[in-house]
Enzyme design. Structure first.
Site, PDB file in Angstrom:
ATOM      1  NE  ARG A   1      -3.979  -2.438   1.991  1.00 31.36           N
ATOM      2  CZ  ARG A   1      -4.936  -2.470   1.294  1.00 31.36           C
ATOM      3  NH1 ARG A   1      -5.624  -1.245   0.949  1.00 31.36           N
ATOM      4  NH2 ARG A   1      -5.883  -3.596   1.341  1.00 31.36           N
TER       5      ARG A   1
ATOM      6  CG  HIS B   1      11.568  -0.377  -6.867  1.00 28.95           C
ATOM      7  ND1 HIS B   1       9.654  -1.205  -6.818  1.00 28.95           N
ATOM      8  CD2 HIS B   1      11.799  -0.793  -8.017  1.00 28.95           C
ATOM      9  CE1 HIS B   1       9.665  -1.070  -7.775  1.00 28.95           C
ATOM     10  NE2 HIS B   1      10.861  -0.997  -8.812  1.00 28.95           N
TER      11      HIS B   1
ATOM     12  CG  ASP C   1       8.649   2.465  -6.285  1.00 23.97           C
ATOM     13  OD1 ASP C   1       8.421   2.369  -5.071  1.00 23.97           O
ATOM     14  OD2 ASP C   1       7.950   1.975  -7.204  1.00 23.97           O
TER      15      ASP C   1
ATOM     16  CG  ASN D   1       9.529   0.543  -0.783  1.00 26.60           C
ATOM     17  OD1 ASN D   1       9.422  -0.877  -0.278  1.00 26.60           O
ATOM     18  ND2 ASN D   1       9.577   0.506  -2.137  1.00 26.60           N
TER      19      ASN D   1
HETATM   20  C1  GRF Z   1       9.977  -7.764  -2.945  1.00 29.14           C
HETATM   21  O1  GRF Z   1      10.972  -8.760  -4.289  1.00 29.14           O
HETATM   22  C2  GRF Z   1      10.706  -6.504  -2.573  1.00 29.14           C
HETATM   23  O2  GRF Z   1      11.361  -5.941  -3.992  1.00 29.14           O
HETATM   24  C3  GRF Z   1       9.123  -5.755  -3.039  1.00 29.14           C
HETATM   25  O3  GRF Z   1       8.424  -6.663  -1.905  1.00 29.14           O
HETATM   26  C4  GRF Z   1       9.356  -7.804  -2.198  1.00 29.14           C
HETATM   27  C5  GRF Z   1       8.519  -8.439  -0.678  1.00 29.14           C
HETATM   28  O4  GRF Z   1       8.970  -9.733  -1.353  1.00 29.14           O
HETATM   29  N1  GRF Z   1       8.565  -4.844  -2.799  1.00 29.14           N
HETATM   30  P1  GRF Z   1       8.778 -10.129   0.846  1.00 29.14           P
HETATM   31  O5  GRF Z   1       7.755 -10.916   1.195  1.00 29.14           O
HETATM   32  O6  GRF Z   1      10.282  -9.494   1.817  1.00 29.14           O
HETATM   33  O7  GRF Z   1       9.571 -11.962   0.211  1.00 29.14           O
END
Ligand code: GRF
Length: 225
Positions: free
Chosen positions: A108, A126, A162, A124
């Site tokens: 979200r 990405h 992002d 975050n």
């Molecule tokens: C990750 O690949 C990240 O890049 C994206 O969400 C995914 C989360 O994966 N923002 P996890 O829940 O940490 O396995």
């Protein structure tokens, strides 16, 4: 003369750097963060884990580790928290005395009041080399575009999607014959190295921000002591 009992504890213990982790999915980044802490490579502790998905793997990982984990309903919207939910998230993070909000697959968008409350303290990860391929399924965007190198990016969160200042990045090759799944798996492996290392640099007070530019981490060194 011996110092009074408990004296060493009082003078040497610095308060731990406290993480509030938000996630909606399986929690592999969260596990990597916990493992780096267990190995003594990340000087921080998990103050609370919150998910907008009641059955998310990240909550199970947290409870299995005996860490405070909470499902907080997101409210009436699909892609963001509604006003009441945002207030509940903020209260939970404040009650847990969180220093840094770590988004680990939180699906979200956070805006306005939330970002003002934790200004400069939300990060975050990405799954692309930003500013290429922001938004959803970034590994698939990279594959469809035909780039030969992609990767992952840890960045501060700002009002855009992002778009915040980049703290660290790690590159991953796109190989002949890659599928969306194989490329995604390679990127996630890189994420599990990059995210703990980046958070460790922040926890150690090494990362400085001036406008869009950050210094102190570089291009993704391994976690150090
Ligand atoms: C990750 O690949 C990240 O890049 C994206 O969400 C995914 C989360 O994966 N923002 P996890 O829940 O940490 O396995």
């Amino acid at each position: 003369m011996n110092p009074p009992a408990g004296y060493a504890d009082r003078v040497t213990k610095t308060p731990a750097f406290r993480l509030g982790v938000l996630g909606s999915g399986k929690g592999s980044n969260f596990v990597a963060i916990c493992e780096a802490m267990d190995a003594g490579l990340l000087p921080a502790e998990v103050a609370v884990v919150i998910s907008d998905v009641a059955e998310a793997g990240i909550l199970k990982h947290a409870t299995d580790r005996g860490l405070p984990a909470r499902y907080l309903a997101p409210g009436k919207f699909r892609t963001k928290l509604d006003e009441d939910a945002e207030a509940a998230y903020l209260t939970a993070l404040r009650e847990a005395r969180v220093d840094l909000v770590v988004l680990a697959g939180f699906m979200r968008i956070l805006k306005g009041e939330f970002l003002r409350a934790f200004e400069g303290r939300v990060v975050n990860i990405h799954p692309s080399l930003l500013p290429s391929f922001p938004g959803l399924a970034a590994w698939k965007q990279a594959l469809d575009y035909g780039v030969k190198v992609t990767g992952c990016t840890v960045h501060y969160v700002d009002q855009g999607v992002d778009t915040g200042p980049i703290i660290g990045q790690r590159a991953v090759p796109v190989l002949d014959g890659d599928t969306a799944e194989s490329l995604h798996a390679r990127i996630q492996e890189a994420e599990r190295q990059l995210y703990p290392a980046t958070i460790a640099a922040i926890a150690r007070g090494r990362v400085a921000v001036r406008g869009r530019l950050t210094t102190g981490f570089g291009a993704g060194q391994p976690v150090d002591r």
